[in-house]
Enzyme design. Structure first.
Site, short mmCIF file in Angstrom:
data_model
loop_
_atom_site.label_atom_id
_atom_site.label_comp_id
_atom_site.label_asym_id
_atom_site.label_seq_id
_atom_site.Cartn_x
_atom_site.Cartn_y
_atom_site.Cartn_z
N SER A 259 0.85 -1.18 0.00
CA SER A 259 0.00 0.00 0.00
C SER A 259 0.88 1.24 0.00
O SER A 259 2.10 1.14 -0.01
CB SER A 259 -0.91 0.00 1.23
OG SER A 259 -0.13 0.26 2.37
N LYS A 260 0.22 2.37 0.02
CA LYS A 260 0.89 3.67 -0.08
C LYS A 260 2.06 3.79 0.92
O LYS A 260 3.08 4.38 0.60
CB LYS A 260 -0.16 4.76 0.20
CG LYS A 260 0.31 6.17 0.02
CD LYS A 260 0.26 6.61 -1.42
CE LYS A 260 1.20 7.78 -1.66
NZ LYS A 260 1.65 7.92 -3.02
N ARG A 261 1.87 3.24 2.11
CA ARG A 261 2.93 3.46 3.09
C ARG A 261 4.22 2.70 2.77
O ARG A 261 5.26 2.96 3.35
CB ARG A 261 2.43 3.16 4.51
CG ARG A 261 2.33 1.70 4.86
CD ARG A 261 1.48 1.52 6.09
NE ARG A 261 0.70 0.32 5.97
CZ ARG A 261 1.10 -0.88 6.35
NH1 ARG A 261 2.28 -1.02 6.92
NH2 ARG A 261 0.34 -1.92 6.17
N GLY A 263 5.53 2.82 -0.25
CA GLY A 263 6.14 3.53 -1.38
C GLY A 263 5.02 4.05 -2.26
O GLY A 263 3.86 3.92 -1.93
#
Ligand code: GLU
Length: 493
Positions: A259-261, A263
């Protein structure tokens, strides 16, 4: 893995749904299909699966295709390039899916289902309470011919469902996962055509993989559980299925879903952050495939020549951004100065403060060798080099006064430096170093103090590449101006 025979004609496809940005997982799938096609002299097809009208995201098709183009993943057939088996957008092929569904109805392999969403919700609720597996209860499969016709004539909204065999197994020899079997009775009668007339993924994917002569379906592992449906659809339509290979999942270093966290999510964000396409490809190739037990950095040519499904593993691949940074740094260090300057240019123009652009190319070419070792991503270009381009420096942020020195001593040292520099003829790094070392000694300063002060005076930073190299590139005029400005700043404090 299971031994597969590679047919004479390899045709593989990347079938993105334009429901969002092209994230790393999708693009890794595209890349593995492309590598497989290139390795076997086959064709790589891009087909846009845009049948879920509610989830379409405007601009997503272009982002997906732009991402592939940026990476140099070229396709032989598909949007933008055309091809003999198009159209390559499923929304333009609706007729074909309806025909297939009608054919299945006439053969008794599919039926119209008039159940309302409320009834379906009740069925699910009952199944939940009775702790049974959740799925359609095949109510309309049992409708009498007369009842079915009556409902059809009333124009009642309906879907078309597949009549899944209620006994036996569906089996696949997956190129990556080996032999997998499912009990047919556990698969419910899934929808083929929705009430809006659009096909579901299951119907469209089977119809198209057949019509587009796809030899191998290499797709994400999450689709493995859909495979029994697809196999039964192939059988009911009288087609031979493609060979399947389900690519391993990609997880973050914490083994959570990517997920976004972990990268950036879109491959275009990686471009905008300043990763080189060849570094990202090298990194992505290693998300499930390996050349051997130890190689991290390899050229795209090597990857293209060596890629094989035999070396795609079953375990989840771990996406570790620090590894990507490291690989990108290696690629940056290997670039010719000209290419690196060219790659940095748009980032400098984007990120340098106003007034610094346009950047002088020859000046940049002289800066490049000084910073090449340190740069990990091109997005750091402006931050790493801004002092080369600044008209004036902000000494408020700098640490001009060196430990153990007073402002007055620093002013005197800067004066000494100016005088010394005035009689350096060449302004080349070696001469600058020799002359300034001597000057430092005459002033009775330790190199750490004198050079630390000069570094702050000409760059307003405490960590830079070699001071003398930096001075040489800055040139006499800038250096003299900055030393004078630093002196003035100290006198005013
Ligand atoms: N449209 C599906 C996706 O977006 C493709 C699945 C497949 O390759 O069969 O992931």
């Amino acid at each position: 893995m299971t031994q597969s025979t590679i047919p004479e004609i390899v045709r593989v496809r990347y079938a993105p749904s334009p429901t969002g940005l092209p994230h790393i997982g999708n693009v890794r799938t595209a890349m593995f299909n492309w590598l497989f096609a290139r390795r076997h002299g086959g064709k790589f097809v891009v087909r846009v699966e845009d049948t879920d009208q509610a989830r379409l995201v405007p601009g997503a098709v272009d982002s997906i295709l732009d991402g592939l183009e940026w990476l140099g993943i070229d396709w032989d057939e598909g949007p933008r390039v055309g091809g003999p088996l198009g159209p390559y957008l499923q929304s333009e092929r609706l007729e074909l899916y309806r025909d297939a569904a009608e054919k299945l109805i006439s053969r008794g392999n599919a039926y119209r289902c008039y159940c309302t969403p409320e009834r379906l919700a009740e069925v699910r609720e009952r199944q939940r309470q009775e702790k049974r597996s959740i799925g359609y209860d095949r109510h309309c499969r049992g409708l009498s011919g007369g009842e079915g016709e009556r409902l059809l004539n009333t124009g009642a909204p309906h879907v078309i469902r597949f009549a899944m065999p209620v006994s036996g197994t569906s089996e696949v020899d997956d190129i990556i996962r080996g032999h997998v079997e499912w009990q047919n009775e556990l698969v419910d009668d899934f929808v083929l055509i929705k009430s809006d007339g659009f096909p579901t993924y299951h119907l469209a994917v089977v119809v198209d993989d057949h019509l587009m002569n796809i030899s191998h379906v290499l797709r994400a592992e999450e689709w493995l559980s859909s495979t029994p449906r697809h196999l039964q659809l192939y059988a009911a339509l009288g087609h031979d299925p493609a060979q399947y290979g389900h690519l391993p999942m990609i997880l973050g270093p914490d083994r959570a879903k990517l997920s976004k966290r972990h990268g950036a999510t879109s491959v275009l964000e990686y471009r905008d952050m300043g990763y080189l396409p060849e570094a990202l490809e090298n990194f992505m190739a290693l998300l499930g495939w390996s050349l051997d037990d130890h190689s991290d950095v390899m050229t795209l040519d090597t990857i293209k020549q060596e890629f094989s499904l035999e070396r795609v593993g079953k375990p989840a691949a771990i996406f570790d951004i620090t590894r990507l940074d490291w690989i990108n740094g290696v690629y940056i260090r290997q670039l010719e100065s000209e290419r690196l300057a060219e790659e940095m240019m748009p980032f400098l123009e984007r990120d340098l403060p106003q007034g610094a652009a346009p950047v002088d190319r020859d000046y940049l070419l002289r800066i490049v060798p000084l910073i090449q070792e340190r740069l990990k991503v091109l997005g750091e270009s402006a931050a790493t080099t801004s002092y080369f381009f600044a008209e004036t420096l902000d000494y408020g942020e700098a640490k001009l006064i060196q430990r153990g020195m007073e402002a007055e001593g620093c002013v005197a040292a800067l004066e000494g430096a100016s005088e010394a520099l005035a009689d350096v003829e060449s302004f080349l790094a070696d001469d600058l170093e020799a002359r300034l070392r001597a000057a430092g000694e005459e002033l009775g300063l330790r190199p750490r103090e004198f050079f630390g002060l000069l570094r702050e005076a000409v760059t307003a930073r405490s960590a830079t590449p070699s001071l003398f190299g930096v001075m040489e590139v800055l040139g006499r005029e800038r250096v003299e101006k900055r030393i004078a400005a630093a002196k003035e700043y100290l006198e005013g404090t």
